[in-house]
Design a protein around this motif. Structure first.
Motif, PDB file in Angstrom:
ATOM      1  N   ASP A   9       0.850  -1.191   0.000  1.00 35.18           N
ATOM      2  CA  ASP A   9       0.000   0.000   0.000  1.00 35.18           C
ATOM      3  C   ASP A   9       0.885   1.240   0.000  1.00 35.18           C
ATOM      4  O   ASP A   9       2.125   1.140  -0.023  1.00 35.18           O
ATOM      5  CB  ASP A   9      -0.956  -0.002   1.210  1.00 35.18           C
ATOM      6  N   ALA A  10       0.243   2.423   0.036  1.00 36.14           N
ATOM      7  CA  ALA A  10       0.993   3.678  -0.062  1.00 36.14           C
ATOM      8  C   ALA A  10       1.908   3.894   1.137  1.00 36.14           C
ATOM      9  O   ALA A  10       3.007   4.444   1.004  1.00 36.14           O
ATOM     10  CB  ALA A  10       0.019   4.849  -0.205  1.00 36.14           C
ATOM     11  N   ARG A  11       1.468   3.462   2.319  1.00 33.04           N
ATOM     12  CA  ARG A  11       2.321   3.634   3.499  1.00 33.04           C
ATOM     13  C   ARG A  11       3.575   2.782   3.370  1.00 33.04           C
ATOM     14  O   ARG A  11       4.688   3.249   3.660  1.00 33.04           O
ATOM     15  CB  ARG A  11       1.562   3.279   4.772  1.00 33.04           C
ATOM     16  N   ALA A  12       3.412   1.549   2.919  1.00 33.92           N
ATOM     17  CA  ALA A  12       4.581   0.689   2.721  1.00 33.92           C
ATOM     18  C   ALA A  12       5.502   1.254   1.643  1.00 33.92           C
ATOM     19  O   ALA A  12       6.728   1.196   1.764  1.00 33.92           O
ATOM     20  CB  ALA A  12       4.131  -0.720   2.349  1.00 33.92           C
ATOM     21  N   ALA A  13       4.913   1.813   0.587  1.00 33.90           N
ATOM     22  CA  ALA A  13       5.716   2.416  -0.474  1.00 33.90           C
ATOM     23  C   ALA A  13       6.501   3.602   0.058  1.00 33.90           C
ATOM     24  O   ALA A  13       7.684   3.790  -0.273  1.00 33.90           O
ATOM     25  CB  ALA A  13       4.812   2.839  -1.626  1.00 33.90           C
ATOM     26  N   GLY A  21      16.496   6.060   0.507  1.00 34.43           N
ATOM     27  CA  GLY A  21      17.199   7.314   0.301  1.00 34.43           C
ATOM     28  C   GLY A  21      16.476   8.352  -0.522  1.00 34.43           C
ATOM     29  O   GLY A  21      17.017   9.424  -0.798  1.00 34.43           O
ATOM     30  N   VAL A  22      15.244   8.074  -0.940  1.00 34.27           N
ATOM     31  CA  VAL A  22      14.479   9.045  -1.723  1.00 34.27           C
ATOM     32  C   VAL A  22      14.174  10.266  -0.851  1.00 34.27           C
ATOM     33  O   VAL A  22      13.710  10.134   0.285  1.00 34.27           O
ATOM     34  CB  VAL A  22      13.171   8.423  -2.244  1.00 34.27           C
ATOM     35  N   ALA A  23      14.428  11.446  -1.383  1.00 33.79           N
ATOM     36  CA  ALA A  23      14.229  12.676  -0.621  1.00 33.79           C
ATOM     37  C   ALA A  23      12.982  13.431  -1.041  1.00 33.79           C
ATOM     38  O   ALA A  23      12.442  14.219  -0.255  1.00 33.79           O
ATOM     39  CB  ALA A  23      15.452  13.590  -0.765  1.00 33.79           C
ATOM     40  N   VAL A  24      12.536  13.247  -2.268  1.00 34.99           N
ATOM     41  CA  VAL A  24      11.415  14.025  -2.785  1.00 34.99           C
ATOM     42  C   VAL A  24      10.391  13.086  -3.422  1.00 34.99           C
ATOM     43  O   VAL A  24      10.739  12.255  -4.269  1.00 34.99           O
ATOM     44  CB  VAL A  24      11.888  15.063  -3.828  1.00 34.99           C
ATOM     45  N   ASP A  25       9.147  13.219  -3.028  1.00 34.42           N
ATOM     46  CA  ASP A  25       8.037  12.491  -3.644  1.00 34.42           C
ATOM     47  C   ASP A  25       7.201  13.520  -4.387  1.00 34.42           C
ATOM     48  O   ASP A  25       6.522  14.335  -3.776  1.00 34.42           O
ATOM     49  CB  ASP A  25       7.215  11.792  -2.559  1.00 34.42           C
ATOM     50  N   LEU A  26       7.243  13.495  -5.703  1.00 32.52           N
ATOM     51  CA  LEU A  26       6.660  14.585  -6.488  1.00 32.52           C
ATOM     52  C   LEU A  26       5.166  14.442  -6.735  1.00 32.52           C
ATOM     53  O   LEU A  26       4.463  15.440  -6.844  1.00 32.52           O
ATOM     54  CB  LEU A  26       7.379  14.689  -7.837  1.00 32.52           C
ATOM     55  N   VAL A  27       4.649  13.241  -6.864  1.00 33.17           N
ATOM     56  CA  VAL A  27       3.284  13.080  -7.362  1.00 33.17           C
ATOM     57  C   VAL A  27       2.383  12.299  -6.424  1.00 33.17           C
ATOM     58  O   VAL A  27       1.249  12.696  -6.166  1.00 33.17           O
ATOM     59  CB  VAL A  27       3.292  12.396  -8.758  1.00 33.17           C
ATOM     60  N   SER A  28       2.849  11.193  -5.904  1.00 35.30           N
ATOM     61  CA  SER A  28       1.937  10.261  -5.227  1.00 35.30           C
ATOM     62  C   SER A  28       1.355  10.804  -3.932  1.00 35.30           C
ATOM     63  O   SER A  28       0.277  10.386  -3.505  1.00 35.30           O
ATOM     64  CB  SER A  28       2.673   8.952  -4.940  1.00 35.30           C
ATOM     65  N   GLY A  29       2.084  11.701  -3.258  1.00 35.28           N
ATOM     66  CA  GLY A  29       1.629  12.182  -1.961  1.00 35.28           C
ATOM     67  C   GLY A  29       1.898  11.202  -0.836  1.00 35.28           C
ATOM     68  O   GLY A  29       1.437  11.403   0.293  1.00 35.28           O
ATOM     69  N   ALA A  30       2.635  10.130  -1.110  1.00 35.25           N
ATOM     70  CA  ALA A  30       2.878   9.100  -0.094  1.00 35.25           C
ATOM     71  C   ALA A  30       3.657   9.659   1.091  1.00 35.25           C
ATOM     72  O   ALA A  30       3.332   9.363   2.251  1.00 35.25           O
ATOM     73  CB  ALA A  30       3.622   7.918  -0.716  1.00 35.25           C
ATOM     74  N   PHE A  31       4.685  10.463   0.821  1.00 34.82           N
ATOM     75  CA  PHE A  31       5.435  11.064   1.924  1.00 34.82           C
ATOM     76  C   PHE A  31       4.533  12.006   2.717  1.00 34.82           C
ATOM     77  O   PHE A  31       4.514  11.988   3.950  1.00 34.82           O
ATOM     78  CB  PHE A  31       6.641  11.828   1.387  1.00 34.82           C
ATOM     79  N   LEU A  32       3.808  12.829   1.995  1.00 42.27           N
ATOM     80  CA  LEU A  32       2.949  13.831   2.648  1.00 42.27           C
ATOM     81  C   LEU A  32       1.922  13.167   3.548  1.00 42.27           C
ATOM     82  O   LEU A  32       1.658  13.637   4.668  1.00 42.27           O
ATOM     83  CB  LEU A  32       2.253  14.675   1.572  1.00 42.27           C
ATOM     84  N   HIS A  33       1.351  12.086   3.099  1.00 41.63           N
ATOM     85  CA  HIS A  33       0.250  11.456   3.823  1.00 41.63           C
ATOM     86  C   HIS A  33       0.693  10.432   4.858  1.00 41.63           C
ATOM     87  O   HIS A  33      -0.075  10.124   5.781  1.00 41.63           O
ATOM     88  CB  HIS A  33      -0.702  10.775   2.826  1.00 41.63           C
ATOM     89  N   HIS A  34       1.923   9.908   4.743  1.00 41.77           N
ATOM     90  CA  HIS A  34       2.257   8.757   5.583  1.00 41.77           C
ATOM     91  C   HIS A  34       3.528   8.892   6.418  1.00 41.77           C
ATOM     92  O   HIS A  34       3.715   8.110   7.357  1.00 41.77           O
ATOM     93  CB  HIS A  34       2.375   7.496   4.714  1.00 41.77           C
ATOM     94  N   LEU A  35       4.419   9.837   6.114  1.00 40.89           N
ATOM     95  CA  LEU A  35       5.660   9.896   6.878  1.00 40.89           C
ATOM     96  C   LEU A  35       5.416  10.217   8.350  1.00 40.89           C
ATOM     97  O   LEU A  35       6.052   9.628   9.238  1.00 40.89           O
ATOM     98  CB  LEU A  35       6.619  10.925   6.261  1.00 40.89           C
ATOM     99  N   ALA A  36       4.505  11.140   8.634  1.00 38.63           N
ATOM    100  CA  ALA A  36       4.231  11.478  10.038  1.00 38.63           C
ATOM    101  C   ALA A  36       3.716  10.260  10.800  1.00 38.63           C
ATOM    102  O   ALA A  36       4.128  10.001  11.943  1.00 38.63           O
ATOM    103  CB  ALA A  36       3.222  12.626  10.114  1.00 38.63           C
ATOM    104  N   ALA A  37       2.827   9.507  10.153  1.00 36.15           N
ATOM    105  CA  ALA A  37       2.293   8.304  10.800  1.00 36.15           C
ATOM    106  C   ALA A  37       3.388   7.252  10.981  1.00 36.15           C
ATOM    107  O   ALA A  37       3.398   6.521  11.989  1.00 36.15           O
ATOM    108  CB  ALA A  37       1.152   7.736   9.968  1.00 36.15           C
TER     109      ALA A  37
END
Length: 264
Positions: A9-13, A21-37
């Motif tokens: 799922d997106a959280r696992a991704a 080592g990925v620093a920027v997620d441009l489209v999916s919003g996965a970092f925006l929606h799941h890193l805090a959690a």
């Protein structure tokens, strides 16, 4: 990553990408929606993930990488890197560029076969059939994001203009680019205001019947077929290069009623 079976799922991704080592997620919003959690998860269950928890310190370090790169590029001093609005007004869609685009498009066309059908004579009745006949958004091709679709000329508009007033151009959609609603939603992801696959109240059978009626009365049939612009792009490569959706059926059925056929 989800479609390729790497992440469930997106959280696992988000987790796997961040830990790689990925620093920027441009489209999916996965970092925006799941890193805090994921940070909270790491605090309560630090052993829950195979490569350890995502920490706030890691996120801060990753942000510093991005900010450092922007500083080195001079983006804090000049966020638009010298973009000149006056120059933009002079060069974007200027007459010389439009003429060059038309020349490039004309020279890139490939006629695979002509059995004497072409060129079409003026003063006839032409049936222009297919999901791209009056399509505007897909005329600009893949990765045409920051553009105005209204700058495109549809096949119907171009054919009518070239054919002249003595030629009747009858238009029928015949089918959509694709019939699958889930695939249609994916193809419309970047162009919801003018979708590649707009909602269609008619059934496929009704659209095919309309195409049959027009084709039977025409002197020649022109099929406007192909892909949506989002059929190509990131995570959008097709494994089958044949015409998508019901378009192959449309071709077969139009061939049965054609007096002459010119396919595009």
């Amino acid at each position: 990553m989800i479609h390729h079976g790497i992440a469930a799922d997106a959280r696992a991704a988000a987790y796997l990408a961040f830990k790689a080592g990925v620093a920027v997620d441009l489209v999916s919003g996965a970092f925006l929606h799941h890193l805090a959690a994921l940070v909270e998860e790491g605090r309560s269950a630090p052993d829950a993930r195979p490569w350890g928890p995502v920490t706030e310190a890691e996120i801060t370090a990753r942000c510093r990488q991005v900010l450092r790169a922007k500083e080195r590029l001079g983006l804090f001093a000049d966020p638009f890197m010298g973009l000149d609005e006056d120059l933009r007004a002079k060069v974007v869609r200027c007459p010389d560029h439009i003429a060059l685009v038309r020349e490039a498009a004309a020279k890139s066309l490939v006629l695979l076969k002509n059995t004497g059908v072409l060129p079409l004579a003026r003063g006839k009745k032409l049936a222009l059939i297919g999901p791209l006949a009056e399509d505007r958004i897909d005329m600009q091709g893949s990765w045409a994001i920051d553009v105005n679709p209204m700058d495109s000329v549809t096949i119907a508009e171009g054919l009518t203009a070239v054919a002249g007033p003595d030629t009747r151009v009858l238009i029928a959609k015949g089918c959509s680019i694709v019939e699958d609603p889930a695939l249609a939603a994916r193809l419309n992801v970047h162009n919801r205001a003018m979708p590649s696959v707009p909602p269609e109240s008619r059934s496929l059978e009704a659209m095919l019947a309309e195409a049959h009626t027009l084709a039977a009365t025409a002197d020649a049939i022109i099929l406007a077929l192909g892909e949506a612009k989002e059929h190509s792009g990131e995570s959008s490569t097709r494994v089958d290069i044949t015409l998508p959706g019901a378009q192959p059926r449309l071709v077969r059925e139009m061939a049965q009623v054609a007096k002459t056929a010119a396919s595009r």
